[in-house]
Motif scaffolding. Sequence first.
Motif, PDB file in Angstrom:
ATOM      1  N   TRP A 144       0.814  -1.211   0.000  1.00 11.70           N
ATOM      2  CA  TRP A 144       0.000   0.000   0.000  1.00 11.70           C
ATOM      3  C   TRP A 144       0.848   1.260   0.000  1.00 11.70           C
ATOM      4  CZ3 TRP A 144      -4.934  -0.650  -1.124  1.00 11.70           C
ATOM      5  CH2 TRP A 144      -5.521  -1.895  -0.868  1.00 11.70           C
ATOM      6  N   ALA A 145       2.094   1.132   0.409  1.00 15.83           N
ATOM      7  CA  ALA A 145       2.991   2.298   0.418  1.00 15.83           C
ATOM      8  C   ALA A 145       3.483   2.630  -0.989  1.00 15.83           C
ATOM      9  CB  ALA A 145       4.185   2.034   1.339  1.00 15.83           C
ATOM     10  N   ALA A 146       3.424   1.672  -1.891  1.00 16.99           N
ATOM     11  CA  ALA A 146       3.863   1.892  -3.277  1.00 16.99           C
ATOM     12  C   ALA A 146       2.892   1.178  -4.205  1.00 16.99           C
ATOM     13  CB  ALA A 146       5.283   1.380  -3.479  1.00 16.99           C
ATOM     14  N   PRO A 147       1.688   1.740  -4.381  1.00 15.10           N
ATOM     15  CA  PRO A 147       0.669   1.070  -5.189  1.00 15.10           C
ATOM     16  C   PRO A 147       1.133   0.816  -6.619  1.00 15.10           C
ATOM     17  CG  PRO A 147      -0.275   2.891  -3.948  1.00 15.10           C
ATOM     18  CD  PRO A 147       1.221   3.010  -3.827  1.00 15.10           C
ATOM     19  N   GLY A 148       0.714  -0.319  -7.168  1.00 11.74           N
ATOM     20  CA  GLY A 148       1.082  -0.676  -8.529  1.00 11.74           C
ATOM     21  C   GLY A 148       0.887  -2.156  -8.769  1.00 11.74           C
ATOM     22  N   PHE A 149       1.298  -2.592  -9.938  1.00 17.65           N
ATOM     23  CA  PHE A 149       1.109  -3.996 -10.289  1.00 17.65           C
ATOM     24  C   PHE A 149       2.224  -4.867  -9.732  1.00 17.65           C
ATOM     25  CE2 PHE A 149       2.096  -7.647 -12.942  1.00 17.65           C
ATOM     26  CZ  PHE A 149       0.897  -8.336 -12.844  1.00 17.65           C
ATOM     27  N   SER A 150       1.806  -6.047  -9.249  1.00 18.80           N
ATOM     28  CA  SER A 150       2.736  -7.098  -8.871  1.00 18.80           C
ATOM     29  C   SER A 150       2.106  -8.427  -9.260  1.00 18.80           C
ATOM     30  CB  SER A 150       3.023  -7.080  -7.367  1.00 18.80           C
ATOM     31  OG  SER A 150       3.639  -8.288  -6.962  1.00 18.80           O
ATOM     32  N   SER A 151       2.904  -9.355  -9.772  1.00 15.49           N
ATOM     33  CA  SER A 151       2.365 -10.667 -10.131  1.00 15.49           C
ATOM     34  C   SER A 151       1.848 -11.412  -8.903  1.00 15.49           C
ATOM     35  CB  SER A 151       3.442 -11.499 -10.833  1.00 15.49           C
ATOM     36  OG  SER A 151       4.567 -11.672  -9.993  1.00 15.49           O
ATOM     37  N   ALA A 152       2.306 -11.017  -7.716  1.00 20.41           N
ATOM     38  CA  ALA A 152       1.867 -11.669  -6.481  1.00 20.41           C
ATOM     39  C   ALA A 152       0.518 -11.155  -5.993  1.00 20.41           C
ATOM     40  CB  ALA A 152       2.915 -11.466  -5.386  1.00 20.41           C
ATOM     41  N   THR A 153       0.063 -10.024  -6.520  1.00 23.98           N
ATOM     42  CA  THR A 153      -1.175  -9.419  -6.017  1.00 23.98           C
ATOM     43  C   THR A 153      -2.142  -9.019  -7.128  1.00 23.98           C
ATOM     44  OG1 THR A 153      -0.115  -7.223  -5.961  1.00 23.98           O
ATOM     45  CG2 THR A 153      -0.044  -8.540  -3.936  1.00 23.98           C
ATOM     46  N   GLY A 154      -1.845  -9.401  -8.356  1.00 30.38           N
ATOM     47  CA  GLY A 154      -2.645  -8.949  -9.497  1.00 30.38           C
ATOM     48  C   GLY A 154      -4.051  -9.509  -9.570  1.00 30.38           C
ATOM     49  N   HIS A 155      -4.271 -10.717  -9.019  1.00 31.16           N
ATOM     50  CA  HIS A 155      -5.643 -11.222  -8.978  1.00 31.16           C
ATOM     51  C   HIS A 155      -6.492 -10.341  -8.060  1.00 31.16           C
ATOM     52  CE1 HIS A 155      -3.218 -14.896  -9.898  1.00 31.16           C
ATOM     53  NE2 HIS A 155      -4.177 -15.085 -10.779  1.00 31.16           N
ATOM     54  N   PHE A 156      -5.930 -10.007  -6.909  1.00 33.37           N
ATOM     55  CA  PHE A 156      -6.624  -9.145  -5.953  1.00 33.37           C
ATOM     56  C   PHE A 156      -6.960  -7.797  -6.561  1.00 33.37           C
ATOM     57  CE2 PHE A 156      -5.399  -5.525  -3.130  1.00 33.37           C
ATOM     58  CZ  PHE A 156      -6.644  -5.352  -2.521  1.00 33.37           C
ATOM     59  N   THR A 157      -5.982  -7.147  -7.182  1.00 31.99           N
ATOM     60  CA  THR A 157      -6.233  -5.805  -7.710  1.00 31.99           C
ATOM     61  C   THR A 157      -7.283  -5.827  -8.822  1.00 31.99           C
ATOM     62  OG1 THR A 157      -4.193  -6.035  -9.035  1.00 31.99           O
ATOM     63  CG2 THR A 157      -4.050  -4.760  -7.004  1.00 31.99           C
TER      64      THR A 157
END
Length: 228
Positions: free
Chosen positions: A127-140
């Motif tokens: 949350w301190a550096a919002p953006g895409f990550s392959s570890a969290t992309g389903h969530f976003t």
Amino acid sequence: MHFTTGLLALAAVLLNATSASPVAESNAEAFESAALVERQSTHPSYATDAEFQRVMLAAHNYFRFQHNIQTPLIWNPTRAANSAAYAKQCKFAHTGTQGVGENLAMGYPDGGALVSAWALERLKYNWAAPGFSSATGHFTQVVWKKTTTVGCGRAYCGSTKGWLVVCQYTPPGNVLPASNFTPNVAKQNHGKPTDKYVYAPAAKAKREAESDEVPLVAPIKVYGQEDA
């Protein structure tokens, strides 16, 4: 850097690495495997199109509400039909459909557990550096504010793979550059970060036991270009 091609390739690698049929080492393991397959192939959240649609919408909107999105997603029959047709091929890789967001998963015992797995990637979101990550992309993608419709399809792919579920979203989430994430991925303001959507039939009957198997979650489609 454009992400889509690399992520599709990674999905194919994951499929090749995990699709071989395991050899049961004991009668006990074979029994447990058979029990898992039976749960996966008969779970009511997968049994009918109507129940599948209800559960997938309810689970998505449960998490979207937790992230301060008041307008529920609505079902997109076109995207659902496209997802279902592709799921029947039992390919654990993205469809390549343009103009949609897409989440895939394989091996979950019910639809609620599947969407929960996508959403609980929020525990790893920066949350301190919002953006895409392959570890969290389903969530976003699940909580992407500008997404208004979802359509999902499923297919039972046999005892070694279980259920394959494909969901397509419009407008798509995970749209780069990273500056798009702050207005579209809101912090959680209801419930706890570890909350899960627990499946229950419409009649509120007791849900079935969840499997201990570790399912597969496909990589994420990402649209746009990274900031230079």
